[in-house]
Design a protein around this motif. Sequence first.
Motif, PDB file in Angstrom:
ATOM      1  N   GLN A  29      32.959  40.646  44.342  1.00  0.00           N
ATOM      2  CA  GLN A  29      32.455  41.071  43.036  1.00  0.00           C
ATOM      3  C   GLN A  29      33.363  40.510  41.955  1.00  0.00           C
ATOM      4  N   ASN A  30      32.770  39.902  40.941  1.00  0.00           N
ATOM      5  CA  ASN A  30      33.514  39.427  39.776  1.00  0.00           C
ATOM      6  C   ASN A  30      34.680  38.514  40.148  1.00  0.00           C
ATOM      7  N   GLY A  31      34.459  37.642  41.123  1.00  0.00           N
ATOM      8  CA  GLY A  31      35.484  36.690  41.506  1.00  0.00           C
ATOM      9  C   GLY A  31      36.520  37.214  42.462  1.00  0.00           C
ATOM     10  N   GLN A  32      36.463  38.515  42.805  1.00  0.00           N
ATOM     11  CA  GLN A  32      37.384  39.092  43.779  1.00  0.00           C
ATOM     12  C   GLN A  32      36.644  39.292  45.095  1.00  0.00           C
ATOM     13  N   GLU A  33      37.380  39.219  46.182  1.00  0.00           N
ATOM     14  CA  GLU A  33      36.740  39.302  47.492  1.00  0.00           C
ATOM     15  C   GLU A  33      37.664  39.977  48.490  1.00  0.00           C
ATOM     16  N   THR A  34      37.077  40.722  49.411  1.00  0.00           N
ATOM     17  CA  THR A  34      37.831  41.308  50.510  1.00  0.00           C
ATOM     18  C   THR A  34      37.020  41.185  51.785  1.00  0.00           C
ATOM     19  N   GLY A  35      37.674  41.329  52.912  1.00  0.00           N
ATOM     20  CA  GLY A  35      36.988  41.223  54.191  1.00  0.00           C
ATOM     21  C   GLY A  35      36.728  42.577  54.811  1.00  0.00           C
ATOM     22  N   ALA A  36      35.579  42.749  55.405  1.00  0.00           N
ATOM     23  CA  ALA A  36      35.239  43.962  56.152  1.00  0.00           C
ATOM     24  C   ALA A  36      34.809  43.550  57.557  1.00  0.00           C
ATOM     25  N   ALA A  37      34.928  44.458  58.496  1.00  0.00           N
ATOM     26  CA  ALA A  37      34.506  44.185  59.863  1.00  0.00           C
ATOM     27  C   ALA A  37      33.355  45.111  60.229  1.00  0.00           C
ATOM     28  N   TRP A  38      32.218  44.539  60.574  1.00  0.00           N
ATOM     29  CA  TRP A  38      31.069  45.310  61.044  1.00  0.00           C
ATOM     30  C   TRP A  38      31.087  45.261  62.562  1.00  0.00           C
ATOM     31  N   ARG A  39      31.371  46.383  63.177  1.00  0.00           N
ATOM     32  CA  ARG A  39      31.510  46.449  64.625  1.00  0.00           C
ATOM     33  C   ARG A  39      30.257  47.036  65.264  1.00  0.00           C
ATOM     34  N   GLY A  40      29.975  46.601  66.455  1.00  0.00           N
ATOM     35  CA  GLY A  40      28.828  47.139  67.172  1.00  0.00           C
ATOM     36  C   GLY A  40      29.060  47.111  68.667  1.00  0.00           C
ATOM     37  N   ALA A  55      19.903  37.536  74.964  1.00  0.00           N
ATOM     38  CA  ALA A  55      19.998  38.250  73.691  1.00  0.00           C
ATOM     39  C   ALA A  55      20.841  39.508  73.875  1.00  0.00           C
ATOM     40  N   LEU A  56      21.838  39.664  73.029  1.00  0.00           N
ATOM     41  CA  LEU A  56      22.724  40.829  73.067  1.00  0.00           C
ATOM     42  C   LEU A  56      22.566  41.580  71.749  1.00  0.00           C
ATOM     43  N   VAL A  57      22.140  42.839  71.815  1.00  0.00           N
ATOM     44  CA  VAL A  57      21.857  43.632  70.624  1.00  0.00           C
ATOM     45  C   VAL A  57      22.895  44.743  70.513  1.00  0.00           C
ATOM     46  N   THR A  58      23.673  44.736  69.436  1.00  0.00           N
ATOM     47  CA  THR A  58      24.688  45.762  69.236  1.00  0.00           C
ATOM     48  C   THR A  58      24.406  46.535  67.959  1.00  0.00           C
ATOM     49  N   THR A  59      24.803  47.786  67.948  1.00  0.00           N
ATOM     50  CA  THR A  59      24.652  48.640  66.771  1.00  0.00           C
ATOM     51  C   THR A  59      25.934  49.419  66.565  1.00  0.00           C
ATOM     52  N   GLY A  60      26.121  49.900  65.334  1.00  0.00           N
ATOM     53  CA  GLY A  60      27.297  50.711  65.032  1.00  0.00           C
ATOM     54  C   GLY A  60      27.412  50.958  63.547  1.00  0.00           C
ATOM     55  N   ALA A  92      23.842  28.892  68.414  1.00  0.00           N
ATOM     56  CA  ALA A  92      23.321  30.228  68.686  1.00  0.00           C
ATOM     57  C   ALA A  92      22.719  30.776  67.405  1.00  0.00           C
ATOM     58  N   THR A  93      21.847  31.747  67.561  1.00  0.00           N
ATOM     59  CA  THR A  93      21.256  32.432  66.409  1.00  0.00           C
ATOM     60  C   THR A  93      21.787  33.849  66.350  1.00  0.00           C
ATOM     61  N   VAL A  94      22.247  34.244  65.180  1.00  0.00           N
ATOM     62  CA  VAL A  94      22.722  35.610  64.966  1.00  0.00           C
ATOM     63  C   VAL A  94      21.779  36.263  63.965  1.00  0.00           C
ATOM     64  N   ARG A  95      21.103  37.310  64.395  1.00  0.00           N
ATOM     65  CA  ARG A  95      20.166  38.031  63.527  1.00  0.00           C
ATOM     66  C   ARG A  95      20.807  39.359  63.124  1.00  0.00           C
ATOM     67  N   ILE A  96      20.864  39.572  61.825  1.00  0.00           N
ATOM     68  CA  ILE A  96      21.490  40.778  61.292  1.00  0.00           C
ATOM     69  C   ILE A  96      20.444  41.552  60.500  1.00  0.00           C
ATOM     70  N   THR A  97      20.243  42.790  60.865  1.00  0.00           N
ATOM     71  CA  THR A  97      19.365  43.669  60.104  1.00  0.00           C
ATOM     72  C   THR A  97      20.182  44.833  59.565  1.00  0.00           C
ATOM     73  N   ALA A  98      19.862  45.258  58.361  1.00  0.00           N
ATOM     74  CA  ALA A  98      20.585  46.357  57.727  1.00  0.00           C
ATOM     75  C   ALA A  98      19.792  46.852  56.537  1.00  0.00           C
ATOM     76  N   ALA A  99      20.126  48.041  56.094  1.00  0.00           N
ATOM     77  CA  ALA A  99      19.522  48.613  54.890  1.00  0.00           C
ATOM     78  C   ALA A  99      20.621  48.879  53.869  1.00  0.00           C
ATOM     79  N   PHE A 100      20.444  48.373  52.646  1.00  0.00           N
ATOM     80  CA  PHE A 100      21.388  48.549  51.553  1.00  0.00           C
ATOM     81  C   PHE A 100      20.713  49.346  50.438  1.00  0.00           C
ATOM     82  N   VAL A 151      22.417  49.202  60.869  1.00  0.00           N
ATOM     83  CA  VAL A 151      22.948  47.859  61.067  1.00  0.00           C
ATOM     84  C   VAL A 151      22.817  47.462  62.540  1.00  0.00           C
ATOM     85  N   THR A 152      22.180  46.321  62.756  1.00  0.00           N
ATOM     86  CA  THR A 152      22.021  45.765  64.102  1.00  0.00           C
ATOM     87  C   THR A 152      22.416  44.301  64.082  1.00  0.00           C
ATOM     88  N   THR A 153      23.216  43.903  65.041  1.00  0.00           N
ATOM     89  CA  THR A 153      23.593  42.502  65.201  1.00  0.00           C
ATOM     90  C   THR A 153      23.061  42.011  66.540  1.00  0.00           C
TER      91      THR A 153
END
Length: 544
Positions: A116-127, A141-146, A59-67, A82-84
Amino acid sequence: MRGPRPTTRPSRVRARGATIAAFVALAPLLPAAAAAVETLKVDAALSYVCDLPSGPRPATVRITAAFPERASVGEEIRPTDVTTTVELPAAAVADLKALKAAEVRAETALGVAVGQNGQETGAAWRGTAQPVGVPAEGPLALVTTGDVPVVTTSAAGDLSFTAGNLDVGLALSAADGTPADPASLSVRCAPDADAEQGGPLATVPVAPGPSTGEPSGSPSPSDSAPPSSSPPAPGPDPSGSQDGGTPTRGLPQTGESGPGAERPREGAPAGAPEVADAAPGASAGARSVPTCRNEQATPTTLTAYITGYSNVRKLNGANIIPVSCVFIEQGEPGIEFRPDGMHVVQKSDANLFHEGRKQTPPFKATFLTFGFAPTTATLVLEQVGPMSVESDMLANFPVYTSDAYVRAALVLRVLDARVNGTPLDVGPSCRTEKPLTSVEPDPAKYPGDHLVLHGTGRQVIPDPATGYQLTSGGALTGEVTIPAFKGCGAGGENLDRLFTASISGPGNYIKQIQGQTCSAGLEDPPMDQCTEDRQPRVIPKPER
């Protein structure tokens, strides 16, 4: 994504009925990064493999976002727009057709590693997505936002965002608008290990803040601290558990500490990004757990954090019990000689604590109920009677076995709710009419309505103890009935029956996890148990 369908029940009323569906973890802990000057737009098409009923499929997962293009230490980084988009292959459409599904409503949870700097944490992007009709043939195609969690950092250096596992929850409806059989499908997707491209989404350079005095890109003073082992959070599983046993998976958690994970001492510099909740009003860099400091602690006082999951059987889903503080006043242990040996019994009193009140912190509920609009609510579990921890240990050296029962009088209160982002006035007094109730094994000794949780422990000297112990913590389980609601609604509109019909009822399984206690009242509390300001060091992770 799917067109409206005829119904004999107004959607606004149906949405109200779902308002209290599933509790969601408030976004937790870890380290931090910054405010935007310009915008970096991301459009990434990533290769995934999804586990469909017919087997693993590409499957293809397309992620768009602005940082923000760059940031400074201590400022917020809030990914926006953010759109998944999950592009499922034709095999997925065939699977849905085989299940007699004519419409699907999707909810996604994308695990994102923030490092960052060798440390890492997990976040959940929900849509969440609007309903979409199942085509005659694929692909789909399923398009979710949140909204997604805010990130801050206390150190300079590049902050990276990398996509990980993706969970897709599908609510299925038949052609006549009724739930299909089954009514939901959970699809787990993982990055394709054979694909050339990985899952990097963006890198945001973080410069020193005005008062850090730290050269750009220099390592954080806490780089020597062990990195978080938390994986990207799992996603939602709307399918739920039908047997009243292991709690069904609800919406995913964000950046939780693992079992036995230690929180840095108060005042210690942080080196990894901190993920804050995406809920409105969440402050950058806020503690991911509530304050748990007992100002009136005695030498027998313990403090601890608790968390866990609870099923809502009617909604075929699971709620998270937010990380909450509990104060425990240990009772005097007693010795009883019985036919099977010597028993050491102890009863301790306990109270929830949040900002001076006997309750959990308020927490957001976000959920997808079949045929309803996306709904969120703010809830709290409020202690309205005694809470106790009673343990009974059989001491047959070298084997020690124990049973523990936690009893608590708790009501569920709804503070506010929103349907499709529109406020729903539930009034100031919306709550269960009486405490959550369990079958009491000793009703003569413990009358009245209350929750009962049970845990067992075992130790074979000289090995460490396993299972639940009052001081070391562990798992406690039980089953509760959610009572009817009262006081819900305002302006003459009575919502009691809608809340009651939606979630009240028996057979709701609970699994609570208690962390290692802190002996907060000792003159010199153990530093492996307590932070420097006498709060519990261990933050437990909920388990299903």
